[in-house]
Each structure stands twice: as C-alpha cells, then as structure tokens.
Scaffold this active site. Structure first.
Site, mmCIF file in Angstrom:
data_model
loop_
_atom_site.group_PDB
_atom_site.id
_atom_site.type_symbol
_atom_site.label_atom_id
_atom_site.label_comp_id
_atom_site.label_asym_id
_atom_site.label_seq_id
_atom_site.Cartn_x
_atom_site.Cartn_y
_atom_site.Cartn_z
ATOM 1 N N HIS A 242 -18.422 7.186 -6.196
ATOM 2 C CA HIS A 242 -19.218 8.266 -7.030
ATOM 3 C C HIS A 242 -17.951 9.133 -7.462
ATOM 4 O O HIS A 242 -17.626 9.469 -8.593
ATOM 5 C CB HIS A 242 -20.164 9.008 -6.348
ATOM 6 C CG HIS A 242 -21.525 8.108 -5.612
ATOM 7 N ND1 HIS A 242 -22.290 7.511 -6.390
ATOM 8 C CD2 HIS A 242 -21.458 7.665 -4.435
ATOM 9 C CE1 HIS A 242 -23.300 7.050 -5.599
ATOM 10 N NE2 HIS A 242 -22.756 6.910 -4.580
HETATM 11 O O1 RIB Z 1 -25.438 10.825 -4.792
HETATM 12 C C1 RIB Z 1 -23.888 10.667 -4.524
HETATM 13 C C2 RIB Z 1 -23.220 12.236 -4.239
HETATM 14 O O2 RIB Z 1 -23.641 12.566 -3.041
HETATM 15 C C3 RIB Z 1 -21.836 12.027 -3.966
HETATM 16 O O3 RIB Z 1 -21.174 13.136 -4.264
HETATM 17 C C4 RIB Z 1 -21.957 11.725 -2.511
HETATM 18 O O4 RIB Z 1 -20.642 12.439 -1.929
HETATM 19 C C5 RIB Z 1 -22.823 12.614 -1.961
HETATM 20 O O5 RIB Z 1 -22.347 14.203 -1.907
#
Ligand code: RIB
Ligand code: CA
Length: 312
Positions: A242
């Site tokens: 992500h």
């Molecule tokens: O949903 C994904 C996000 O939530 C990413 O930033 C992961 O690190 C968590 O913080």
C-alpha cells in the site's frame, strides 16, 4: 532541480517501512521529518519502528517525532492481526539507538510548514490522519502553506479492508480524514483501488532478497510476513504494498492513473463509518477535491522500488 521537500506521517507497519526506505533511497526527495502516529500498532511502537527503519537505512539524521496516540474522537483500533505484535514482524532488528527528536509531531508539522517557503512542502500521510488534522485545527494558517497532500487511504471499487465499507487508515480516524478532505489542499488519494493492484509475488520478493543487503533481507522478510494475511484473506498470489505507492507517485507519477473527483468521508453511521464516498461517475455537484488514483503500472512500480532499495 532541487529535491522535493516532504514530511512522512506514518504508522509503521511493514508497508510503511518500505515506503520510508524508498523515500530515503531517492535523491529526488528531501525527507524533512518523519512523524509517527498511532495506527497499525500503538504510538510507542510506531515511533520506535520509525527509528528502526531510519537506522536500517543509515539515516539517523532524519528527525523522528512522536505524535498523537489516539484518534480525534474515537478509541484507537490497531491491526496487529496484519502487522504482528511489534508492527514490524518478520526480521529481527535491533532496538533503535537514535533518540526521538524533541517536540510533538504536531508541533513539528506546524513549525516546518511555517519555516519553509509557502507551497514547498508535501505531506505524505501513510496512516490515520490524526496528526495532520490536529495540526490544521491547532494552526489553521499552515493549511494554505501546504504544497500537496499525497496519502494512502480509502477505498471505493475495492470496498473496505477493516470493515465491509472502510479502509483502515480512514476507519481509525474518520473525523481527522474529514478535516483533511475538506481542507481545500491539492489531494492525491492512493486508495485500496490502486494499492490492491500493487501486489507482491514470489519473484518480486526474491528480487528484494537477492539484493543481498540488510535492507533487501529486511524488506523480503517483512513482505514474507505481511503477505500471509492478505493471501489467505483474498486468495491472491501476493500482498498489496500500500504505502510505497505514495512515494512512487512522487517519483514517477506516470506510473499511476486516476480521476479528479469529489471524495467525502462518512463519520456518523456506525455501519459505514470511515467509508470514502468517491463520486467516480460525477453524479453529484460536490466539488472535485481529490485526484483519486485507480490504476498502476505494477511491473514498473516494482522495478523502481527494487532499483531504489538497491541503493541503500
Ligand atoms: O489499509 C492499509 C493501510 O493501513 C496501510 O497504510 C497500512 O500500513 C495500514 O496503515
Ligand atoms: Ca500505514
């Protein structure tokens, strides 16, 4: 061309760690500070993890500040089920020696934005938006000084990952997200719609390990740990990286495509709290407040990531 000045606001988290390493490996960016927020794990761990990552990159010059330990108006929800008890489960890394920088992260964000020329600093939130929203509420004068906000959060076509309706970062602090989304600042949103297309694979993880460096080994072992949850949940071959999408966008925006649309956050409904309502088809007359990223050239993304990590 002078490097682009950024502040990374983060809740490490294995994917946050890879994003931070990508930023520290890229001379196009100047990381003015790393500000830790409670999210994936509590603040005492996210601030510690941020320092572990800086030491792994041999960048103990980067100021790391601890920020808010809970959302604006809610009980903290964490994600140890995804990231493990430490938030950086996978490799065994030494406790940090570098100290926290003095001062609360919110004050650091305010001070930096007041110090640097207007429009010269980009905020890169990778976790719940509590620190950012608190800074805007405490010092509204800094809002117009922000160049851009490029964040990871939200979901639309991909729906939620912590509830059926909401993505984790927005779900944890929907009130903070609503403040940021309403700020009027040029916003680029990397939601699950794009990050779920940035999937690891065996070959991609082995490419990290084959770097043969402590960084390559750590990233491979973080990914090995991090991907077990998503592979089981989604039945996918790999896990979504992500947060590195945010940094890769700053380095090579051509790898990404999106639409400038209106995105609002649900804060009232118990059922859909934290849902990002993206007007992808323009069915409302709500003003377009964000570039909502929907697609990525994932092969080029992983090539960029691996090439940069090789520099550390
Ligand atoms: O949903 C994904 C996000 O939530 C990413 O930033 C992961 O690190 C968590 O913080
Ligand atoms: Ca994160």
């Amino acid at each position: 061309m002078p490097p682009r000045k950024i502040i990374i606001d983060t809740d490490p988290g294995q994917d946050d760690a890879v994003a931070i390493l990508l930023a520290l490996a890229s001379p196009e960016l100047e990381v003015l500070a790393i500000t830790a927020v409670a999210g994936n794990v509590p603040l005492d761990l996210t601030q510690k993890n941020a320092r572990i990552i800086c030491e792994l990159a041999d960048r103990t010059d980067i100021p790391v500040h601890a920020g808010c330990d809970r959302p604006l108006a809610r009980k903290l929800v964490t994600a140890e089920h995804v990231h493990g008890k430490t938030g950086l489960d996978g490799p065994t890394l030494p406790d940090p020696v570098m100290p926290l920088s003095g001062g609360h992260a919110v004050d650091a964000i305010i001070d930096i934005l007041r110090r640097e020329p207007t429009g010269s600093v980009t905020l890169c939130p990778l976790g719940p938006l509590t620190n950012i929203a608190t800074a805007f509420q405490r010092a509204p004068d800094i809002i117009e000084r922000v160049q851009q906000i490029v964040l990871m959060g939200g979901a639309y076509f991909e729906v939620g990952n912590i509830t059926p309706a909401a993505e984790f970062n927005i779900y944890v602090d929907p009130e903070a997200a609503a403040v940021v989304f309403a700020s009027g600042i040029d916003l680029v949103i990397h939601s699950l719609d794009v990050t779920h297309k940035a999937l690891t694979s065996r070959a991609r993880v082995e490419a990290f390990r084959d770097l043969g460096s402590p960084v390559g080994k750590a990233v491979a072992e973080w990914t090995d740990f991090f991907e077990r949850y998503d592979k089981e949940k989604y039945g996918s071959e790999g896990a979504p990286l992500h947060d590195p999408c945010v940094i890769a966008y700053l380095l090579k925006p051509v790898l990404f495509t999106g639409r400038r649309i209106n995105v609002e956050v649900e804060v009232d409904s118990p059922l859909t709290r934290g849902m990002t309502v993206a007007d992808w088809w323009g069915v409302t007359d709500r003003p377009a407040n964000a570039l909502f990223i929907g697609d990525i050239d994932d092969a080029a993304f992983f090539d960029l990531l691996t090439e940069r990590l090789a520099r550390l």
